[in-house]
Design a protein around this motif. Structure first.
Motif, PDB file in Angstrom:
ATOM      1  N   LEU A  18      11.041 -41.820 -63.293  1.00  0.00           N
ATOM      2  CA  LEU A  18      10.361 -41.473 -62.046  1.00  0.00           C
ATOM      3  C   LEU A  18      11.051 -40.314 -61.337  1.00  0.00           C
ATOM      4  N   ASN A  19      12.365 -40.283 -61.401  1.00  0.00           N
ATOM      5  CA  ASN A  19      13.123 -39.178 -60.829  1.00  0.00           C
ATOM      6  C   ASN A  19      12.742 -37.870 -61.533  1.00  0.00           C
ATOM      7  N   PHE A  20      12.687 -37.904 -62.858  1.00  0.00           N
ATOM      8  CA  PHE A  20      12.295 -36.735 -63.629  1.00  0.00           C
ATOM      9  C   PHE A  20      10.868 -36.316 -63.294  1.00  0.00           C
ATOM     10  N   LEU A  25       7.044 -32.583 -60.780  1.00  0.00           N
ATOM     11  CA  LEU A  25       6.024 -32.281 -59.772  1.00  0.00           C
ATOM     12  C   LEU A  25       6.490 -31.178 -58.824  1.00  0.00           C
ATOM     13  N   GLY A  26       7.743 -31.268 -58.387  1.00  0.00           N
ATOM     14  CA  GLY A  26       8.278 -30.252 -57.477  1.00  0.00           C
ATOM     15  C   GLY A  26       8.300 -28.871 -58.110  1.00  0.00           C
ATOM     16  N   ILE A  27       8.721 -28.791 -59.346  1.00  0.00           N
ATOM     17  CA  ILE A  27       8.758 -27.507 -60.051  1.00  0.00           C
ATOM     18  C   ILE A  27       7.347 -26.953 -60.214  1.00  0.00           C
ATOM     19  N   ALA A  28       6.411 -27.822 -60.596  1.00  0.00           N
ATOM     20  CA  ALA A  28       5.027 -27.372 -60.790  1.00  0.00           C
ATOM     21  C   ALA A  28       4.424 -26.857 -59.487  1.00  0.00           C
ATOM     22  N   ILE A  29       4.718 -27.529 -58.382  1.00  0.00           N
ATOM     23  CA  ILE A  29       4.180 -27.097 -57.094  1.00  0.00           C
ATOM     24  C   ILE A  29       4.783 -25.756 -56.680  1.00  0.00           C
ATOM     25  N   ARG A  30       6.103 -25.638 -56.812  1.00  0.00           N
ATOM     26  CA  ARG A  30       6.749 -24.382 -56.417  1.00  0.00           C
ATOM     27  C   ARG A  30       6.343 -23.212 -57.312  1.00  0.00           C
ATOM     28  N   ALA A  31       6.105 -23.463 -58.594  1.00  0.00           N
ATOM     29  CA  ALA A  31       5.741 -22.391 -59.527  1.00  0.00           C
ATOM     30  C   ALA A  31       4.233 -22.170 -59.574  1.00  0.00           C
ATOM     31  N   PHE A  43      -2.168 -43.277 -55.603  1.00  0.00           N
ATOM     32  CA  PHE A  43      -0.872 -42.649 -55.874  1.00  0.00           C
ATOM     33  C   PHE A  43      -0.712 -41.398 -55.029  1.00  0.00           C
ATOM     34  N   TRP A  44      -1.742 -40.551 -55.043  1.00  0.00           N
ATOM     35  CA  TRP A  44      -1.653 -39.303 -54.294  1.00  0.00           C
ATOM     36  C   TRP A  44      -1.640 -39.564 -52.788  1.00  0.00           C
ATOM     37  N   LYS A  45      -2.378 -40.573 -52.333  1.00  0.00           N
ATOM     38  CA  LYS A  45      -2.355 -40.926 -50.910  1.00  0.00           C
ATOM     39  C   LYS A  45      -0.946 -41.343 -50.492  1.00  0.00           C
ATOM     40  N   GLY A  46      -0.303 -42.156 -51.297  1.00  0.00           N
ATOM     41  CA  GLY A  46       1.060 -42.585 -51.006  1.00  0.00           C
ATOM     42  C   GLY A  46       2.033 -41.430 -51.026  1.00  0.00           C
ATOM     43  N   LEU A  47       1.794 -40.479 -51.911  1.00  0.00           N
ATOM     44  CA  LEU A  47       2.685 -39.326 -52.029  1.00  0.00           C
ATOM     45  C   LEU A  47       2.634 -38.437 -50.792  1.00  0.00           C
ATOM     46  N   VAL A  48       1.456 -38.269 -50.221  1.00  0.00           N
ATOM     47  CA  VAL A  48       1.318 -37.399 -49.052  1.00  0.00           C
ATOM     48  C   VAL A  48       1.344 -38.162 -47.737  1.00  0.00           C
ATOM     49  N   GLY A  49       1.472 -39.498 -47.804  1.00  0.00           N
ATOM     50  CA  GLY A  49       1.584 -40.286 -46.583  1.00  0.00           C
ATOM     51  C   GLY A  49       0.256 -40.631 -45.939  1.00  0.00           C
ATOM     52  N   GLU A  50      -0.835 -40.514 -46.667  1.00  0.00           N
ATOM     53  CA  GLU A  50      -2.147 -40.858 -46.131  1.00  0.00           C
ATOM     54  C   GLU A  50      -2.325 -42.378 -46.176  1.00  0.00           C
ATOM     55  N   ALA A  51      -3.040 -42.909 -45.222  1.00  0.00           N
ATOM     56  CA  ALA A  51      -3.260 -44.354 -45.170  1.00  0.00           C
ATOM     57  C   ALA A  51      -4.114 -44.817 -46.345  1.00  0.00           C
ATOM     58  N   LEU A  52      -3.736 -45.968 -46.890  1.00  0.00           N
ATOM     59  CA  LEU A  52      -4.488 -46.534 -47.999  1.00  0.00           C
ATOM     60  C   LEU A  52      -5.655 -47.360 -47.480  1.00  0.00           C
TER      61      LEU A  52
END
Length: 70
Positions: A18-20, A25-31, A43-52
């Motif tokens: 999960l760390n990897f 994800l961070g590298i893909a977003i920055r690049a 999953f994406w809602k939890g990642l961005v802090g949106e209410a489930l």
């Protein structure tokens, strides 16, 4: 047909994966490289802090079980 992370306790090896995944994800977003990750919306809602929304997220995760319970 979508992937979901297990909500159970994880092992050290799974934690490292999960760390990897987070680093990837961070590298893909920055690049600005799109990754074709077919993960559930919850999953994406939890990642961005949106209410489930339990009902719609459950329906998306497992439609057959959702219909059976409904």
């Amino acid at each position: 047909g979508k992937y979901i992370l297990t909500p159970c306790p994880i092992t050290y090896a799974e934690e490292q994966l999960l760390n990897f995944f987070g680093q990837l994800l961070g590298i893909a977003i920055r690049a600005d490289v799109p990754l074709p990750l077919d993960l559930l919306g919850s999953f994406w809602k939890g990642l961005v802090g949106e209410a489930l929304d339990p009902e719609s997220d459950f329906r998306e995760a497992d439609l057959l079980t959702y219909n059976y319970i409904k």
